[in-house]
Design a protein around this motif. Structure first.
Motif, mmCIF file in Angstrom:
data_model
loop_
_atom_site.group_PDB
_atom_site.id
_atom_site.type_symbol
_atom_site.label_atom_id
_atom_site.label_comp_id
_atom_site.label_asym_id
_atom_site.label_seq_id
_atom_site.Cartn_x
_atom_site.Cartn_y
_atom_site.Cartn_z
ATOM 1 N N ILE A 179 25.092 43.066 -9.633
ATOM 2 C CA ILE A 179 24.256 41.855 -9.680
ATOM 3 C C ILE A 179 23.816 41.650 -11.119
ATOM 4 O O ILE A 179 23.158 42.508 -11.706
ATOM 5 N N ASP A 180 24.236 40.510 -11.673
ATOM 6 C CA ASP A 180 24.013 40.188 -13.084
ATOM 7 C C ASP A 180 22.662 39.492 -13.250
ATOM 8 O O ASP A 180 22.175 38.842 -12.320
ATOM 9 N N ASP A 181 22.098 39.619 -14.441
ATOM 10 C CA ASP A 181 20.837 38.945 -14.784
ATOM 11 C C ASP A 181 19.758 39.278 -13.752
ATOM 12 O O ASP A 181 18.956 38.418 -13.377
ATOM 13 N N PHE A 182 19.749 40.519 -13.297
ATOM 14 C CA PHE A 182 18.830 40.893 -12.224
ATOM 15 C C PHE A 182 17.385 40.807 -12.705
ATOM 16 O O PHE A 182 17.052 41.211 -13.820
ATOM 17 N N ALA A 236 21.279 48.298 -18.477
ATOM 18 C CA ALA A 236 20.388 47.436 -19.254
ATOM 19 C C ALA A 236 21.241 46.564 -20.163
ATOM 20 O O ALA A 236 22.098 47.064 -20.895
ATOM 21 N N GLU A 237 21.014 45.251 -20.095
ATOM 22 C CA GLU A 237 21.755 44.320 -20.948
ATOM 23 C C GLU A 237 20.978 44.039 -22.227
ATOM 24 O O GLU A 237 19.745 44.079 -22.232
ATOM 25 N N GLY A 238 21.680 43.709 -23.280
ATOM 26 C CA GLY A 238 21.038 43.208 -24.495
ATOM 27 C C GLY A 238 20.277 44.251 -25.295
ATOM 28 O O GLY A 238 19.266 43.933 -25.921
HETATM 29 MG MG MG Z 1 23.991 39.231 -17.662
#
Ligand code: MG
Ligand code: C2E
Ligand code: MG
Ligand code: MG
Length: 293
Positions: A179-182, A236-238
């Protein structure tokens, strides 16, 4: 005078509306051509295991090498493609290209890397995604266990019941689901436990101001404990700074992605990026950060 200027304003307004509409139409026609031709390409961003200091996979991110406008990022064309529906054909192209890349990496001794592919809500309609994934796997010979599908939390919540069916079917083929941008989509925690998924990708907006932003820190900690309780992996993104890396590592976030480790790069630069990540951990170990000394 007022009347005249009102009329002028209207004329200018309507001309610029027309221009906007016709430039959208042109972009749509151009993207159609790009998907059929060879103007699209994928860049790959490494995803790192923070405990081992190792690249474990990559996320495929689409780019458009436009003949006049240069290299375009998704922000310049994905929303338009969503509106017109062209994003389904684009998604099919991306799946084919990513699956071929997985098979090529396997030949090159990088078969352990997974490739995560972003799917649009349009692809979840009428079981399209299941068919596209099946076709991409069949024509490439890629390993289903090394393919992941990312669905944003926003898309997921649009029609949970229908989307869960698709996710379950993909998982039955051995494909993993993230699940992206959770944290941005206001999903109900109650159904998370029933979702056929493997990982949560913490949205970049919660990572950006760490470790100073106390609220963001609390949200990340809550997502991590939720994920652990449900047996889900967390990414963790970014991640852009060493302080963010250290903070996340201390909180038990196992996987991360961000400019600190590598920007998205053309596939031929992935071996170099893998080396750079390994070298970084060598240095950190001897300096004592990553080991927490
Ligand atoms: Mg994302
Ligand atoms: P996403 O799936 O959340 O992908 C992560 C985005 O964050 C990528 O932007 C990536 O370059 C960027 N990013 C990664 N690390 C950092 C960092 O440390 N700092 C900052 N500021 N940004 C970072 P990109 O490539 O521009 O893609 C944007 C969005 O476009 C993606 O967000 C995804 O929603 C969409 N997208 C990309 N490729 C595809 C595709 O093949 N199909 C569909 N449907 N959507 C795609
Ligand atoms: Mg993504
Ligand atoms: Mg995003």
């Amino acid at each position: 005078a007022a009347k005249a200027s009102g009329k002028n304003t209207f004329a200018v307004f309507s001309r610029s509306m027309n221009e906007a509409a016709s430039s959208q139409l042109q972009l749509d026609a151009e993207l159609r051509r790009a998907i059929r031709g060879d103007e699209l390409l994928l860049h790959y961003q490494p995803i790192i295991d923070l405990r081992q200091g190792r690249v474990i996979g990559t996320e495929a991110l689409v780019r458009w090498q436009h003949p006049e406008r240069g290299l375009l990022m998704p922000a310049a064309f994905i929303d338009m493609a969503e509106r017109t529906g062209l994003v389904s054909d684009l998604g099919a192209w991306v799946l084919q290209a990513a699956a071929r890349q997985q098979a090529a990496w396997r030949e090159a001794g990088l078969g352990q890397l997974f490739i995560a592919v972003n799917a649009s809500g349009r692809q979840f309609k009428r079981r399209l995604l299941e068919q596209q994934v099946a076709d991409a796997l069949a024509s490439s010979g890629a390993d289903p266990g090394r393919l992941q599908i990312e669905i944003t939390e926003h898309t997921l919540v649009e029609d949970v019941a229908a989307n869960v069916g698709t996710l379950a079917a993909l998982r039955a083929r051995g494909v993993q689901i993230a699940i992206d941008d959770f944290g941005t989509g206001l999903s109900s925690l109650a159904y998370l436990k029933r979702l056929p998924i493997d990982k949560l990708k913490i949205d970049r907006s919660f990572v950006r101001d760490l470790p100073d932003a106390a609220e963001d820190g609390a949200i990340v900690e809550a997502i991590v404990s939720l994920a652990h309780a449900l047996g889900l992996q967390v990414v963790a993104e970014g991640v852009e700074t060493e302080r963010q890396q250290a903070w996340l590592t201390q909180r038990g976030v196992a996987h991360a992605q961000g400019y600190l480790f590598s920007r998205p790069v053309p596939p031929e630069q992935i071996p170099e990026a893998i080396q750079a990540v390994a070298a970084r951990w060598g240095q950190q170990d001897s300096a004592g950060f990553a080991s927490g000394i």
